[in-house]
Scaffold this active site. Sequence first.
Site, mmCIF file in Angstrom:
data_model
loop_
_atom_site.group_PDB
_atom_site.id
_atom_site.type_symbol
_atom_site.label_atom_id
_atom_site.label_comp_id
_atom_site.label_asym_id
_atom_site.label_seq_id
_atom_site.Cartn_x
_atom_site.Cartn_y
_atom_site.Cartn_z
ATOM 1 N N LYS A 151 -44.964 103.561 163.128
ATOM 2 C CA LYS A 151 -44.608 104.348 161.943
ATOM 3 C C LYS A 151 -43.318 103.816 161.304
ATOM 4 C CE LYS A 151 -43.545 108.919 162.385
ATOM 5 N NZ LYS A 151 -42.296 109.341 161.721
ATOM 6 N N SER A 152 -42.293 103.592 162.117
ATOM 7 C CA SER A 152 -41.010 103.135 161.552
ATOM 8 C C SER A 152 -41.166 101.783 160.862
ATOM 9 C CB SER A 152 -39.965 102.997 162.668
ATOM 10 O OG SER A 152 -39.595 104.264 163.141
ATOM 11 N N ARG B 181 -40.865 100.750 156.752
ATOM 12 C CA ARG B 181 -39.941 99.713 156.300
ATOM 13 C C ARG B 181 -40.673 98.595 155.572
ATOM 14 N NH1 ARG B 181 -37.814 102.818 159.988
ATOM 15 N NH2 ARG B 181 -35.556 102.924 160.344
ATOM 16 N N GLY C 278 -38.913 112.415 157.275
ATOM 17 C CA GLY C 278 -37.465 112.180 157.184
ATOM 18 C C GLY C 278 -37.159 110.738 156.817
ATOM 19 N N ARG D 4 -33.922 120.173 157.127
ATOM 20 C CA ARG D 4 -33.214 119.109 157.858
ATOM 21 C C ARG D 4 -32.015 118.605 157.052
ATOM 22 N NH1 ARG D 4 -37.681 115.076 159.980
ATOM 23 N NH2 ARG D 4 -35.869 114.301 161.124
ATOM 24 N N SER E 170 -27.991 107.208 164.084
ATOM 25 C CA SER E 170 -29.192 107.550 163.325
ATOM 26 C C SER E 170 -29.686 106.319 162.575
ATOM 27 C CB SER E 170 -28.894 108.670 162.322
ATOM 28 O OG SER E 170 -29.930 108.731 161.358
ATOM 29 N N ASP F 253 -37.483 110.147 170.202
ATOM 30 C CA ASP F 253 -38.781 110.718 169.823
ATOM 31 C C ASP F 253 -39.695 110.938 171.038
ATOM 32 O OD1 ASP F 253 -37.991 110.759 167.210
ATOM 33 O OD2 ASP F 253 -39.044 108.929 166.643
ATOM 34 N N ARG G 185 -45.171 115.670 167.311
ATOM 35 C CA ARG G 185 -44.928 115.101 168.650
ATOM 36 C C ARG G 185 -45.088 116.163 169.744
ATOM 37 N NH1 ARG G 185 -44.430 110.009 167.553
ATOM 38 N NH2 ARG G 185 -43.117 109.366 165.816
HETATM 39 C C1 S3P Z 1 -36.654 107.006 162.572
HETATM 40 C C2 S3P Z 1 -35.457 107.266 163.169
HETATM 41 C C3 S3P Z 1 -35.234 108.401 164.070
HETATM 42 C C4 S3P Z 1 -36.554 108.985 164.574
HETATM 43 C C5 S3P Z 1 -37.555 109.143 163.479
HETATM 44 C C6 S3P Z 1 -37.853 107.820 162.808
HETATM 45 C C7 S3P Z 1 -36.731 105.847 161.666
HETATM 46 O O1 S3P Z 1 -34.514 109.391 163.372
HETATM 47 O O2 S3P Z 1 -36.332 110.212 165.217
HETATM 48 O O3 S3P Z 1 -38.765 109.664 164.016
HETATM 49 O O4 S3P Z 1 -37.848 105.395 161.325
HETATM 50 O O5 S3P Z 1 -35.666 105.339 161.285
HETATM 51 P P1 S3P Z 1 -32.892 109.348 163.240
HETATM 52 O O6 S3P Z 1 -32.555 108.006 162.772
HETATM 53 O O7 S3P Z 1 -32.547 110.413 162.261
HETATM 54 O O8 S3P Z 1 -32.381 109.649 164.616
#
Ligand code: S3P
Length: 429
Positions: free
Chosen positions: A21-22, A26, A91, A119, A163, A316, A388
């Site tokens: 996902k991350s 990106r 987020g 949030r 973060s 996570d 999750r």
């Molecule tokens: C993420 C970063 C994390 C993670 C989120 C995905 C990302 O959050 O918990 O599920 O893709 O950069 P934080 O960077 O706010 O800790």
Amino acid sequence: MATLQVQPARLGGRFRPPGDKSVSHRAVLLGALASGVTVARNFLEAEDTLRSVGCLRALGVPVELEGGVLRVHGRRRWSQPGHVLDAGNSGTTIRLLCGLVSGQPVEAVLDGDESLRRRPMDRVVEPLRRMGADIQAKDGRFAPVRVRGGTLRPARHELPVASAQVKSALLLAGLYAEGRTVVVEPAASRDHTERLLKAMGVQVRSRALDGGGVEAVVEGPARPEAVEVEVPGDFSSAAFFVAAAAAQPGAELVVEHVGLNPTRTGLLEVLRDMGAEVLVEDLREVAGEPVGTLLVRGKQLRGVRVGGGLIPRLIDEIPALAVAAAVAEGETVVRDAAELRVKESDRIRTVVRALQAVGVDAEELPDGMVVRGGSIRGGEVDPGGDHRIAMAFAVAGLLSREGVKVVGTECAAVSFPQFERWLRVLAAR
Ligand code: S3P
């Protein structure tokens, strides 16, 4: 609301997790700014990543998505969106876009669902203002966030908590600013943004600081160049099956083509500390990210203490870890994880309540939890719309004595739409 009843069963087989996902977020977000066409294979088609795609299309960036292959036609200048940019539950979408839109000649409102509106957004809004961004959050803290893009200047930021979302938003804003944008974190968070920016020809440096922190620096102005991205399997989606298999004596699981970026795999270290047998095979680098195969053989685990700089590397995975801890011998204590309170739900509260609902002795701490292991009786869990937690407690059913019913499991589609199908494949009795 969809419900899922999961009966006790032995885990086993071969599993190929969906795209990360991350990394998927990106690929599309950086590709949108790049010169040329960025292609991402194994792109995760889930609600969160499709939110990023939808927002970028609304900003005038052509994005094609077919059969897991994403093509983004990068644009130096994005266009004025005709409506509010809806990040849904994501987020990563809203925070990274705050950084990117701040340097674009557009005015945009970024919003999300009820969970996202609770949030904190001040953590990106305030540092972006210090770079000259014209950006306002509701009551100074929450979505909706209004951004009027303009000229940015570089800055040095010291984040109070690690973060990756905040770090990434600031590094991406730094692409528009003339000079060095520096982000210092108290501990290493996931570094996918830095890796992808480097692969796209942008000068980014990261280093560990004396005293434990980590510094990332981007040199602006810079425009990424399109690349081909092969998205690794999502370690966080694999984690539900990995944690459950590791904690179930007799289970045998193979996880193929899974991302093993060390900023993400803290769970493996903790499981090994608990006595788990997890082997890594065929470790290689694919498009700048480590990928490999995991072999998990189930064991009786023991409780463990988890905290400090490890937390961002398994943030996570704590719901999955809590389930493994519930069937371990002895007590597991998680500390230094207050960040869990501002995730898709208050994950300390939601996880502890869910554990209690299935007959596990568990307690909240301000910054973590205590799980007194033994066994999982079973029962009904409400994950509060948190993907999750829904998936962690579905696999808890496999480890339970009487089965677990999870209500509202449609939320799994946020990150892992095929979760139920894989659960049936891997839990064949
Ligand atoms: C993420 C970063 C994390 C993670 C989120 C995905 C990302 O959050 O918990 O599920 O893709 O950069 P934080 O960077 O706010 O800790």
